[in-house]
Design a protein around this motif. Structure first.
Motif, PDB file in Angstrom:
ATOM      1  N   GLY A 272       9.787  -8.086  -5.109  1.00 15.79           N
ATOM      2  CA  GLY A 272      10.051  -9.462  -5.523  1.00 15.79           C
ATOM      3  C   GLY A 272       8.782 -10.259  -5.746  1.00 15.79           C
TER       4      GLY A 272
ATOM      5  N   ASN B 111      -6.407  -3.874  -8.343  1.00 14.43           N
ATOM      6  CA  ASN B 111      -5.111  -3.475  -7.807  1.00 14.43           C
ATOM      7  C   ASN B 111      -4.790  -4.382  -6.615  1.00 14.43           C
ATOM      8  N   VAL B 112      -3.952  -5.407  -6.853  1.00 20.29           N
ATOM      9  CA  VAL B 112      -3.697  -6.432  -5.839  1.00 20.29           C
ATOM     10  C   VAL B 112      -2.389  -6.125  -5.105  1.00 20.29           C
ATOM     11  N   PRO B 113      -2.456  -6.065  -3.767  1.00 17.23           N
ATOM     12  CA  PRO B 113      -1.229  -5.757  -3.020  1.00 17.23           C
ATOM     13  C   PRO B 113      -0.318  -6.973  -2.856  1.00 17.23           C
ATOM     14  N   TYR B 114       0.945  -6.830  -3.173  1.00 21.13           N
ATOM     15  CA  TYR B 114       1.927  -7.877  -2.893  1.00 21.13           C
ATOM     16  C   TYR B 114       2.916  -7.352  -1.868  1.00 21.13           C
ATOM     17  N   ASP B 115       3.706  -8.280  -1.345  1.00 14.64           N
ATOM     18  CA  ASP B 115       4.569  -7.955  -0.217  1.00 14.64           C
ATOM     19  C   ASP B 115       5.943  -7.509  -0.696  1.00 14.64           C
TER      20      ASP B 115
ATOM     21  N   PRO C 141       0.812  -1.207   0.000  1.00 10.94           N
ATOM     22  CA  PRO C 141       0.000   0.000   0.000  1.00 10.94           C
ATOM     23  C   PRO C 141       0.851   1.265   0.000  1.00 10.94           C
TER      24      PRO C 141
ATOM     25  N   LEU D 241       6.766  -9.073  -8.736  1.00  7.65           N
ATOM     26  CA  LEU D 241       7.408  -9.470  -9.987  1.00  7.65           C
ATOM     27  C   LEU D 241       7.153 -10.957 -10.272  1.00  7.65           C
TER      28      LEU D 241
END
Lengths: 324, 495, 149
Positions: free
Chosen positions: A193, A186-190, A165, A196
């Protein structure tokens, strides 16, 4: 009678003495500054691009500042903890903050936490990396413009993987969405890396990242660069247009800078800024930064301070608009 | 035959005097920091990064990789001796390892974990050299729904492990998940349950929590009454695992290695989940599952093998895709970047020397670590003979330093004390701590992947069942939960 | 056999579950297509409430299982208190002084002979400071010691 005269003279003398000392103090201080090592607080974890850049630049500090710069890591709260420590410390130039867009602009502007230009002042910018919008190569579009048209025709179909976020990918994507009216998931990734990896594995269609991480995948054809969110094109990707060229006025520069507590005397700031300018021009520093895949883009206290303030006000507006 | 040629070239690189030296240096340093809780491998690697600026890139990676898997070996030592898991993957080792130490079998536990780690590490490297590219595409198949189901399965396993009562295990799991939500929420970045405390934004660090729940709690329990303090039985006999031990657990080592290797390829919680998974698998397959948690040697051998195999295979995403799977590997990534080498799909073509040199050095590093660790066992076991009050005070001091060093702040020591009290109370009411700690680690992953799956699928829960991998993971979780239920029904019918 | 301790524990779990559920409603739960911050803790909270209720039911019927009894809690309580004071004074007094006091308390509770107690609580802080701060690069707070040197 005599006694009181004596006392008055003494008091007056003391007063004048104090005043002149007070008036002289800043210049005297700037001439002497620094008399002890300067602490630079990095408010995020070890090994990230901020940590590396700061270590590279300050490795030659004693040559140009006359004192070493000691790096202290105070991670926590996405940078908020270290920022608050610096904002609260004495404005004497001995405690500095390594600033980043997230904790020095976005969090204070959008969420009112951490510390921004109201509590800190600019010393200088070291460099920046623009966000690059990338997509899977097997999608029915090849350019940024075609992507926008596709997204307009198919609302909520494209999956954009952001890096957390309000991060390097999320914030500019929200700005693009607001300007063009496109709707996507809009998907949140950590972090960069995982985002990608999701795009490479086909679990997301697009992401935004920095050139250092994305370049190998552009080269191997696993990813396609759509747009650079900078005022100018990226040196390593000469064929990729900026979003501005494509008619979308969104710029997102992840900068790295040196900040000081508010109220630090101007001569001290100038002295620090000059020392940092010389450090960033040092040959060994330039070559180290180059190996990280970055370059030096030094900006002095006034220019950078203005840029920072504008960015802050702009994101404040954006935050209000997006929070519904 | 290209493979053997490549590997042979790799050995030429890795066996050069300077690289051999760096490999040994890394392994020794890694073992040392693995033994000291708090000084995790990421912090140490970060500290050493500036040193690597002036080294050859191959040497730099060989040394840093040595630290990383050396720490995996060393991490089990404190779990077995003092009940303090040095890193997340050795939480499971505490369950049976510490019990073994208490039964006077510390030597056997340390021995089996060192030899098991060696076997698993070597098998892991063999796997990496044979099928790195294939495995990379396997890792790419894992999208949010698959991760979500894998994490769920991991949690169910931790609950299945708690022998006391499934209900208590479930309660601890749910509590861990809830406390795991403290901090910034993953979608909008809104602070949750932090009461305005900035320190709580990032949640609680694992090391702090583990040292509190296990290390400090253990000491508090032993402080209750000096006269009935449990003492370690330390006969000097049985420094190494016996033949009987080997007969019991050679298969566990192999199963643990294979399981760890495949789960370890997945970036994120690979090593942790694999250690729990292999423990659960052994317990499930054992003819005497009641021995688990009371000092079963398979319960040490399998997870130790699994976490070492996993730490080896976690290099695959880095070397083939340029994506670091965990914090330590991220540091190695940075070290490569400093030398202008970008790990990624082109690494194998652009820098074959580096790729195969690093792989060959892993074979050598594993052998070195075994040679280093076996003689150390004697020393560790002797350490247990130190009167308990000195051991206790050393543990307290090491834990305090470890907690402080996480963020350079006394706050984390306070958190550790909090978890120490919690761990003490949990023991008094016979609530298991391991499902709690795993839930706290995996909770944020579960939440993120659940929300990613839901957002991407447009709110459709069927996304978990429509995909073959996630569906089979869910099925496995279901079967696992049904076994204790079925068993109790079976018992009722019989009795 | 019904144990009052188990019922208290069950009530604690129930209270935590309720607190988190209420908190997550305040955070907004959202819908599956657009989960909000309270989505996940809400589901969890409900699960914990259900499990605690089941546990309370079992505890009431005296089937919650065995648990070890409390011993003398004086020792643990003193050490916990010492640790809390340690956290409060570490940054001002510095590592060496506070650690010496903490070690002395732990050793005292363990009934160590006074001579050895003093010796260990003097040596341990200094040795660990030198080892971790000087050798291993952990920055420990110097506190008062900084003023002396």
């Amino acid at each position: 009678m005599r006694k009181s005269f004596f006392l008055t003279t003494m008091l007056a003398g003391l007063f004048i003495g104090l005043c002149s000392a007070g008036a002289l103090a800043p210049t005297a201080m700037a001439q002497e500054f620094p008399t002890k090592p300067v602490t630079l607080i990095i408010p995020v974890g070890a090994g990230g691009s901020h940590d590396l850049t700061a270590r590279a630049v300050t490795s030659v500090a004693s040559n140009y500042l006359g004192q070493p710069i000691i790096i202290q890591l105070k991670p926590g709260g996405g940078g908020a903890i270290g920022s608050e420590i610096v904002a609260k410390s004495a404005p004497d130039g001995y405690t500095l903050l390594f600033g980043g867009m997230g904790w020095s602009t976005t969090y204070p502007a959008v969420e009112g936490r951490s510390k921004g230009p109201d509590d800190l002042m600019a010393v200088c910018r070291i460099n920046y990396s623009p966000t690059i919008i990338a997509a899977r190569p097997n999608l029915p579009f090849k350019t940024f413009k075609e992507m926008l048209a596709y997204a307009k025709a198919n609302p909520d179909k494209l999956i954009y993987g952001n890096t957390g976020p309000w991060g390097q990918a999320d914030l500019p994507w929200k700005m693009i969405g607001k300007q063009t009216g496109i709707k996507t998931k809009n998907v949140p990734y950590d972090g960069g890396g995982p985002a990608l990896l999701a795009v490479l594995g086909g679990h997301a269609d697009m992401t935004g990242g920095l050139v250092t991480a994305l370049l190998p995948h552009f080269k191997s054809g696993k990813l396609r660069a759509l747009a650079v969110l900078d005022y100018k094109r990226e040196e390593k990707l000469p064929d990729v247009p900026t979003a501005k060229e494509e008619g979308v006025d969104v710029v997102n520069l992840m900068w790295r800078s040196v900040l000081a507590p508010k109220g630090t005397p101007r001569p001290v700031i100038d002295k620090l800024a000059l020392a940092f300018k010389k450090m960033t021009e040092d040959k060994s520093v330039v070559s180290m930064i180059k190996q990280f895949g970055d370059e030096i883009q030094y900006l002095g206290p006034d220019e950078f301070g203005k840029l920072w303030r504008e960015e802050f006000e702009m994101q404040k507006e954006l935050g209000k608009a997006l929070k519904k | 035959m290209g493979l053997f040629e490549n590997l042979a070239n790799g050995f030429v690189v890795a066996l050069s005097a300077s690289n051999l030296f760096y490999c040994a240096l890394g392994a020794i340093l890694g073992t040392a920091i693995g033994v000291l809780p708090g000084l995790g491998p990421p912090a140490t690697i970060a500290l050493l990064l500036p040193v690597t600026f002036r080294m050859e890139p191959v040497s730099a990676v060989i040394m840093l990789a040595g630290i990383f898997y050396g720490a995996m070996y060393g991490g089990s030592t404190t779990s077995i001796l003092l009940n303090i898991p040095g890193e997340a993957a050795s939480v499971v080792t505490c369950l049976d390892g510490y019990k073994m130490a208490r039964n006077g079998r510390a030597g056997a536990a340390l021995g089996i974990s060192a030899i098991g780690s060696f076997i698993a590490g070597t098998l892991g490297v063999l796997g990496v050299s044979l099928m790195a590219p294939t495995l990379a595409s396997f890792a790419l198949k894992f999208g949010p729904p698959e991760y979500c189901c894998l994490v769920f399965l991991g949690l169910m396993m931790a609950i299945y492990l708690s022998e006391e009562s499934v209900l208590k295990g479930l309660m601890m799991g749910a509590l861990g998940l809830l406390l795991g939500t403290v901090g910034l929420d993953p979608v909008d970045g809104i602070p949750r349950f932090t009461f305005g405390v900035n320190r709580l934004m990032d949640g609680v660090d694992f090391v702090v929590m583990a040292m509190g729940l296990f290390g400090i709690a253990e000491i508090l329990c032993n402080l209750e009454a000096p006269e009935n303090r449990e003492v370690f039985k330390t006969s000097l006999k049985g420094l190494l695992p016996t033949l009987e031990d080997w007969r019991q657990c050679w298969a566990s080592v192999l199963r643990g290695s294979v399981l760890g290797f495949f789960i370890g390829v997945l970036p994120g919680g690979g090593a942790i989940i694999s250690s729990f998974a292999s423990y659960a698998l052994e317990k499930r397959l054992s003819k005497h599952p009641e021995r688990f948690g009371k000092g079963a040697i398979e319960g040490v051998a399998a997870p130790e093998a699994a976490n070492n195999a996993a730490s080896t295979s976690s290099f695959i995403p880095l070397l083939t895709l340029g994506i670091p799977g965990n914090a330590s590997i991220a540091m190695i990534f940075v070290a490569l970047m400093i030398h202008g080498i970008r790990p990624g799909p082109l690494l194998l073509q652009e820098h074959p020397d580096l790729f195969w040199g690093v792989i060959a050095s892993m074979y050598i590093g594993n052998a070195l670590l075994l040679a280093l660790n076996l003689p150390l066992i004697n020393f560790w076991v002797r350490m247990l003979k130190v009167p308990y009050q000195y051991l206790a005070v050393i543990v307290v001091v090491v834990c305090v330093i470890g907690a402080y060093s996480v963020n350079n702040s006394a706050w984390d020591i306070g958190m550790m004390v909090f978890f120490g009290i919690l761990g003490y109370l949990l023991r008094k009411f016979a609530f298991p701590a391991s499902p709690f700690i795993l839930a706290m680690i995996l909770g944020p992953m579960l939440e993120k992947t659940l929300q990613q799956s839901l957002i991407a699928s447009g709110g459709d829960f069927m996304t978990f069942l429509n995909r073959p991998i996630s569906a089979s993971l869910l099925l496995a979780a279901g079967l696992l939960m049904l076994t204790p239920l079925a068993k109790s029904l079976w018992k009722k019918q019989k009795g | 056999m019904r144990k009052p301790g188990d019922i208290v524990v069950g009530l604690c779990f129930l209270a935590i579950g309720i607190a988190f559920t209420v908190g997550s409603v305040k955070l907004k739960i959202g819908v599956p297509t657009e989960p909000q911050a309270g989505f996940f803790p809400f589901i969890d909270g409900i699960i914990l409430i259900a499990l605690s209720a089941l546990f309370l039911f079992q505890a009431w019927r005296g089937r919650a299982g065995d648990s070890p009894a409390f011993g003398r809690v004086g020792g643990p309580a003193i050490v916990v208190l010492a640790l809390v004071l340690y956290v409060a004074t570490l940054e001002t007094l510095g590592y060496v002084i506070t650690t010496a006091i903490l070690s002395a308390v732990v050793l005292r509770v363990m009934e160590t002979k006074p001579g050895i107690l003093v010796l260990v609580s003097l040596i341990l802080p200094v040795v660990s400071y030198l080892l971790f701060d000087r050798l291993l690069g952990v920055t420990l707070p110097p506190g008062l010691m900084a003023a002396i040197f």
